[in-house]
Design a protein around this motif. Structure first.
Motif, PDB file in Angstrom:
ATOM      1  N   SER A 121      17.365 -24.211  11.966  1.00  0.00           N
ATOM      2  CA  SER A 121      17.520 -25.566  12.503  1.00  0.00           C
ATOM      3  C   SER A 121      17.566 -25.539  14.020  1.00  0.00           C
ATOM      4  O   SER A 121      17.043 -26.436  14.697  1.00  0.00           O
ATOM      5  CB  SER A 121      18.803 -26.198  11.950  1.00  0.00           C
ATOM      6  OG  SER A 121      18.806 -26.224  10.542  1.00  0.00           O
TER       7      SER A 121
ATOM      8  N   LEU B 250      16.728 -26.318   6.073  1.00  0.00           N
ATOM      9  CA  LEU B 250      17.059 -26.848   7.390  1.00  0.00           C
ATOM     10  C   LEU B 250      18.154 -27.891   7.276  1.00  0.00           C
ATOM     11  O   LEU B 250      18.245 -28.600   6.271  1.00  0.00           O
ATOM     12  CB  LEU B 250      15.834 -27.489   8.050  1.00  0.00           C
ATOM     13  CG  LEU B 250      14.662 -26.588   8.414  1.00  0.00           C
ATOM     14  CD1 LEU B 250      13.494 -27.436   8.910  1.00  0.00           C
ATOM     15  CD2 LEU B 250      15.063 -25.577   9.469  1.00  0.00           C
ATOM     16  N   ASN B 251      18.957 -27.973   8.306  1.00  0.00           N
ATOM     17  CA  ASN B 251      19.856 -29.106   8.467  1.00  0.00           C
ATOM     18  C   ASN B 251      19.134 -30.071   9.405  1.00  0.00           C
ATOM     19  O   ASN B 251      19.171 -29.904  10.627  1.00  0.00           O
ATOM     20  CB  ASN B 251      21.198 -28.652   9.046  1.00  0.00           C
ATOM     21  CG  ASN B 251      22.227 -29.774   9.068  1.00  0.00           C
ATOM     22  OD1 ASN B 251      21.939 -30.881   9.517  1.00  0.00           O
ATOM     23  ND2 ASN B 251      23.422 -29.495   8.577  1.00  0.00           N
TER      24      ASN B 251
ATOM     25  N   ALA C  54      19.038 -30.484  13.555  1.00  0.00           N
ATOM     26  CA  ALA C  54      17.798 -30.238  14.295  1.00  0.00           C
ATOM     27  C   ALA C  54      17.414 -31.454  15.136  1.00  0.00           C
ATOM     28  O   ALA C  54      17.003 -31.312  16.301  1.00  0.00           O
ATOM     29  CB  ALA C  54      16.677 -29.890  13.321  1.00  0.00           C
TER      30      ALA C  54
END
Length: 254
Positions: A47, A206-207, A211
């Motif tokens: 991220s 991913l966060n 990001a």
């Protein structure tokens, strides 16, 4: 994440963008912040790479005049070498067990602190070399290509301090003015971050909130970083970065 945590991530992105334009160790600020918010290390790293991409883009845009002075084939060679290396680094991050990165991250941060600490000596050495009349080494030698690709691998895997490493590799391997080396370094790392980000978007966890918040901060930080860097004493900035990095690494080792 709560409202204050959102602000903390934006601030981390802003600080990381500033560092992109100064000492080149953006992840030393943003990555520990994501870890402190409870995001798993591998997710935080992926991220972080995606979130800092806009800052790298704005930094490369700032060097567009210097990049015009480099023959296009040489620029392409540097960019492709670093980008291909980043593919390997991103693959390592995703292929190895998460525990490997979690164990390695504190030591990578400490290694980055060492790089930041010795950066004045690296810069002095490079500056003394480039005060000599320019030579003919404008193409990548096999050794320079290898170490540039290796720096790309490191950038795809973790990234903090990759800017200093690439500056040393290109500065020692090519007979170009230091300002042009800096521009090439910035563009090469943009390519590495872009390649790794594309891989992470499609493959990694991913966060997206983190990001996006990092991106919002980093694009501003990358723009104003050069102005701040001109006013803040470099020695103080470097000392604060090393102190913050050591603190983060010690906390992660506990």
């Amino acid at each position: 994440m709560t409202g204050p945590e959102h602000l903390a991530v934006v601030a981390a992105g802003l600080g990381a963008g500033v560092l992109t334009s100064t000492v080149g160790v953006a992840s030393l600020i943003s990555f520990p912040v994501l870890i402190a918010l409870g995001i798993p290390p591998v997710v935080a790293n992926a991220s972080n790479t995606v979130g800092l991409l806009p800052g790298a883009l704005s930094g490369s845009f700032g060097y567009r005049r210097e990049l015009r002075e480099v023959p296009r084939p040489h620029t392409i060679a540097v960019v492709l070498t670093c980008a291909i290396g980043a593919i390997g680094g991103a693959a390592l991050l995703l292929a190895l067990p998460a525990e490997v990165f979690a164990a390695a991250a504190p030591w990578l941060i400490l290694f980055t602190c060492l790089i930041v600490g010795v950066q004045p000596w690296i810069s002095t050495w490079l500056r003394s070399r480039h005060e000599q009349p320019a030579g003919e080494r404008t193409r990548m030698s096999p050794a320079t290509t290898f170490f540039a690709a290796l720096t790309g691998v490191y950038g795809g895997y973790f990234g903090a301090g990759a800017g200093v490493m690439m500056m040393a590799v290109l500065g020692l391997g090519l007979d170009l003015e230091l300002r042009i080396v800096n521009a090439l370094k910035t563009l090469a790392l943009l390519a590495a971050n872009l390649v790794a980000s594309v891989i992470f978007v499609f493959v990694a966890d991913l966060n997206l909130t983190a990001a996006a918040l990092l991106a919002a901060g980093s694009v501003v930080g990358g723009y104003v970083g050069s102005h701040i860097g001109r006013r803040l004493p470099s020695g103080l900035l470097r000392a604060l970065i090393v102190l913050a990095g050591i603190t983060a690494a010690v906390l992660m080792l506990r």
